[in-house]
Design a protein around this motif. Structure first.
Motif, mmCIF file in Angstrom:
data_model
loop_
_atom_site.group_PDB
_atom_site.id
_atom_site.type_symbol
_atom_site.label_atom_id
_atom_site.label_comp_id
_atom_site.label_asym_id
_atom_site.label_seq_id
_atom_site.Cartn_x
_atom_site.Cartn_y
_atom_site.Cartn_z
ATOM 1 N N GLU A 203 -2.391 -7.165 7.685
ATOM 2 C CA GLU A 203 -1.158 -6.657 7.086
ATOM 3 C C GLU A 203 -1.502 -5.774 5.879
ATOM 4 O OE1 GLU A 203 2.955 -6.531 7.248
ATOM 5 O OE2 GLU A 203 1.577 -7.622 8.585
ATOM 6 N N PRO A 204 -1.018 -4.538 5.829
ATOM 7 C CA PRO A 204 -1.272 -3.715 4.630
ATOM 8 C C PRO A 204 -0.642 -4.355 3.392
ATOM 9 C CG PRO A 204 -0.439 -2.364 6.438
ATOM 10 C CD PRO A 204 -0.279 -3.803 6.851
ATOM 11 N N GLY A 205 -1.221 -4.051 2.229
ATOM 12 C CA GLY A 205 -0.670 -4.554 0.974
ATOM 13 C C GLY A 205 -1.744 -5.185 0.114
ATOM 14 N N LEU B 32 -9.818 2.661 4.176
ATOM 15 C CA LEU B 32 -8.494 2.273 4.670
ATOM 16 C C LEU B 32 -7.378 3.094 4.020
ATOM 17 C CD1 LEU B 32 -9.119 -1.581 4.473
ATOM 18 C CD2 LEU B 32 -8.934 -0.249 6.593
ATOM 19 N N ASN B 33 -7.762 4.178 3.333
ATOM 20 C CA ASN B 33 -6.800 5.063 2.666
ATOM 21 C C ASN B 33 -6.102 4.419 1.478
ATOM 22 O OD1 ASN B 33 -7.463 7.103 4.432
ATOM 23 N ND2 ASN B 33 -5.822 6.597 5.849
ATOM 24 N N GLU C 261 0.848 -1.191 0.000
ATOM 25 C CA GLU C 261 0.000 0.000 0.000
ATOM 26 C C GLU C 261 0.884 1.241 0.000
ATOM 27 O OE1 GLU C 261 -2.910 -0.083 3.153
ATOM 28 O OE2 GLU C 261 -3.463 -2.160 2.711
ATOM 29 N N VAL C 262 0.331 2.330 -0.486
ATOM 30 C CA VAL C 262 1.085 3.582 -0.544
ATOM 31 C C VAL C 262 0.425 4.571 0.419
ATOM 32 C CG1 VAL C 262 2.003 5.370 -2.041
ATOM 33 C CG2 VAL C 262 1.458 3.102 -2.981
ATOM 34 N N THR D 235 -7.260 -8.242 -1.253
ATOM 35 C CA THR D 235 -7.778 -9.596 -1.480
ATOM 36 C C THR D 235 -8.701 -10.010 -0.340
ATOM 37 O OG1 THR D 235 -5.801 -10.219 -2.700
ATOM 38 C CG2 THR D 235 -7.136 -12.011 -1.829
ATOM 39 N N ALA D 236 -8.323 -9.694 0.887
ATOM 40 C CA ALA D 236 -9.170 -10.035 2.040
ATOM 41 C C ALA D 236 -10.520 -9.314 1.944
ATOM 42 C CB ALA D 236 -8.464 -9.669 3.338
#
Lengths: 282, 282, 282, 282
Positions: free
Chosen positions: A128-130, A183-184, A91-92, A135-136
């Motif tokens: 976990e971010p990313g 979640l930004n 994520e950024v 997908t979750a």
């Protein structure tokens, strides 16, 4: 991989009416337009344009009263795909986002992320971010929301779907987008032709901006992601409506088709199929 | 006519945070920026940008934890105004709208025009199209909605205000925009500094696209239209938030000021005052 | 176990006003009223009544303009409790419900169970029916909804809380009720005095009809269930508002107190404490 | 005046199911039941009951799986009517209302009067209190809301209809009730057989408590008020649903009929017709 695709629409136009259509496929680095044909009957001038807000290919028709409008679109498209490794896509943070992405963090008509902050945080905040977090989100939607024709209407929004837990592709996409923004994670709506969709129809999914690009997500699992051919993107469905109609009009017929053109040399990535790889077409 | 204007903001920043501010005035044909000063304490790099969707002047700050952020903005602006004759300004049919205006017909987060079609039609559908119809919308809002601090919150939308009949400037603007769009009149949100507003604060109003330009409307009647200095425009408040904050932050202080600088040679149009003329600053 | 409890309320009454209060405790098989005192100043006639829909003890006051109304209530109550074994308490099918319970299956203003059917089914539909399923509902609410003063308002309903995931005791109760009804479990709102609540305040929880009686549930876990003394029951908060006021009135003060009167012979069930036993007071 | 009325319903019952029906007419001072026949096929035990909250005549059926349930109801009813003079019927202040009426001032699932206070005040607050104000509410609804089959759904509430301005009889009734309550006029939902309704169907209207009784109002103007035969009353539609079904059931057929039995001696009040007189049947 190559596809033939298109649609046939017909309308009974009772009053002098204006149509804005958004049904032609775009060209991107991963989506080449090999050929295309748009036929309108009767022969009406087509006012083509790109929105200043996107590369979507809108066109406008002004149609006299008491007309039977028929529209036929055919395109031949070659898709390549960017395949990423889900395990390495981050994520950024808003601090580092390219500025033009900030727009896709804001709430919109059908994606009221401002009202879903706590729900998103409660369900996904601890993950976990990313890429795997998006997908979750898709898994959550797939598992908890029932895909049911006729269960939603044009006013249905992510706020409703979060609670009512039923909808169609457009509702699945709106909810995914709203959760991402809460979640930004920048997220946008994608309208598309979809290979393998049963029954054939226009499709909707969404893209999330992760790492350095827009990745494609489809919480419905109703069509292979690498069989999606993009029509338009926008904040939500209001930006990429197949047709926005001003006037007294009845739709009479809508047919959509997408045909895969197999190549003798196709690798396994070059066959339309469901995948857990990260995939980008924008 | 010239104005001095600006604001002072301070925040207690508890976690590492990102701010996106939209508080600097823009330059338009009718709004010249004579001078400007933006000071940030502590000395933090300012990441300035224009959205691809507007000429709004956003800037982004990344602020370390445990900082007291202070921001001071001052600008000197010269406004001229386009004054039109309300009696001759027409609505533009969707058939004839410049294509980049079509975007402003679509529903957005706080302006759910799709759900207000019948209400708008019932209240305004029978009125003569044109500038006067948007005036009628503003009069309706002024008469039927009570201006009341604290009566709405950041989630309040035009759909709520249509029924609950109370709100602040932002709610008045959202309802005006939603009604316009429901009648196929492009409309957008305007954030502004406003001369004469009591108590001093940031202000919100809206613009409708009529004839060949964006005309300014303010259903609150709380400040002279020719004393408005534009900060930003967008589909609704979500696009032009004064500050969008990512992180744990407390606002501690907000001061806004707008000062009229009278010229010895001012004509009557060059004094800030309520007017029934059609006025444009974009 | 015995309690002293009560409240002191004062209001500035600006116009001639009517109050309907619901703050006196009821008598049930498990709740005996040993003594009670209600004082009103100035001396105004009290119009006491029971609703035909409940045993709640409402009273109505008509108060002249420009009055400072002061109300003081004190009661001494002896609670016994029905303690059941959670493992053996079953849900009752609509086919077998006593007919007067069917009413508590219907949606109400703040408990829109009709719109939460799929959410309830998705979260709780697979669980073993019985007392433990209502416990699971309470656990879900406790874990997923944040208790936060000021996060909701008098319009907030279960539909909102399901998504926004924040609220106070009244919101927790509404959501629990809505989930129960969506699963065909009769449920009703309970207003109460609560021993041990910090800060002291009126409290709200709910009852579900299981087996052969109404069992008490409190998803907030903020006070021991056997320290709750019932004021009223209803479909939701609209039926048992502490005070419904018709007129121009400002509340000036509200104090609530609940005092446990320990007995030398108390068994462990006779001390106010959080419990996992099934408990009934109706 | 006398009527024959009734209905025929059939359902395909796939799983073991419970039905709660509310379709038999009640007896009141103004509504005499001369004869009645209820037939169920197959022959299933009927569990009749009156709710503790009303005189509605519910009955419950428990139906085995894989049954075709057929229900036939016929009644012969004699209506007299209380006719009042609209000009002399006053509103009753909350201070003076019979206590059992206070319940009908509270918001309910489909009549969120708490959210319509300002709208009601803005539209009707300045009108003379009394019967004529409720007439004004009905006129407002009749003029501003479009009667359109399929434009609303079972979740549609007065809050929606106030803005969306379309609905069916149930929505018209809910909006009338919500406006009344917002003005402190007790109001309740009425389900009824209606002579002259085209196409024949169950009907809904409402009653407002004025003077010393419940007066009947029907904002739809689709059937003569003195041709309405009451089935049930409640806070809103959730209390008087024609059928509440627990189980997997498909409705297959619904027929409703109401037949006027003219008397040779009928006066003009004894013919079903639209009237501006105040009329009561409860």
């Amino acid at each position: 991989m190559k596809f033939n695709l298109g649609c046939q629409l017909s309308y009974q136009v009772d009053s002098w009416s204006t149509f804005v259509f958004n049904l032609r496929v775009v060209e991107t680095n991963y989506q080449k337009l090999l050929n295309e044909l748009l036929e309108i009957s009767p022969d009406i001038e087509i006012d083509e344009y790109y929105s200043p807000f996107s590369e979507n290919r809108y066109f406008r028709l002004n149609v006299p009263a008491n007309t039977r409008l028929q529209l036929s679109y055919w395109a031949k498209v070659e898709m390549s795909h960017y395949y990423g490794d889900p395990g390495t896509i981050a994520e950024v943070a808003p601090a580092d986002l390219p500025v033009e992405m900030l727009h896709y963090l804001y709430p919109s008509r059908y994606c009221q992320s401002d009202r879903l902050l706590r729900l998103a945080d409660s369900e996904f905040g601890h993950l976990e971010p990313g890429y795997s977090r998006v997908t979750a989100i898709c898994n959550w939607i797939y598992e908890k929301v029932i895909y049911l024709y006729g269960s939603s209407n044009p006013h249905t929004s992510a706020y409703d779907t979060a609670t009512e837990r039923q909808g169609v592709c457009r509702d699945f996409a709106h909810l995914g987008i709203a959760f991402c923004r809460a979640l930004n994670i920048p997220a946008r709506f994608v309208s598309a032709y979809a290979y393998g969709l049963e029954p054939p129809d226009f499709h909707a999914c969404f893209e999330a901006y992760l790492g350095d690009r827009w990745y494609l997500f489809d919480a419905t699992r109703r069509a292979p992601q690498n069989g999606l051919i993009r029509i338009g993107t926008g904040q939500d469905a209001s930006d990429v409506s197949l047709s926005t109609i001003f006037g007294a009009v009845q739709m009479q017929e809508m047919k959509v088709f997408v045909e895969y053109l197999p190549a003798s040399t196709a690798t396994s990535d070059e066959i339309p199929q469901l995948t857990t790889k990260a995939i980008a077409i924008s």
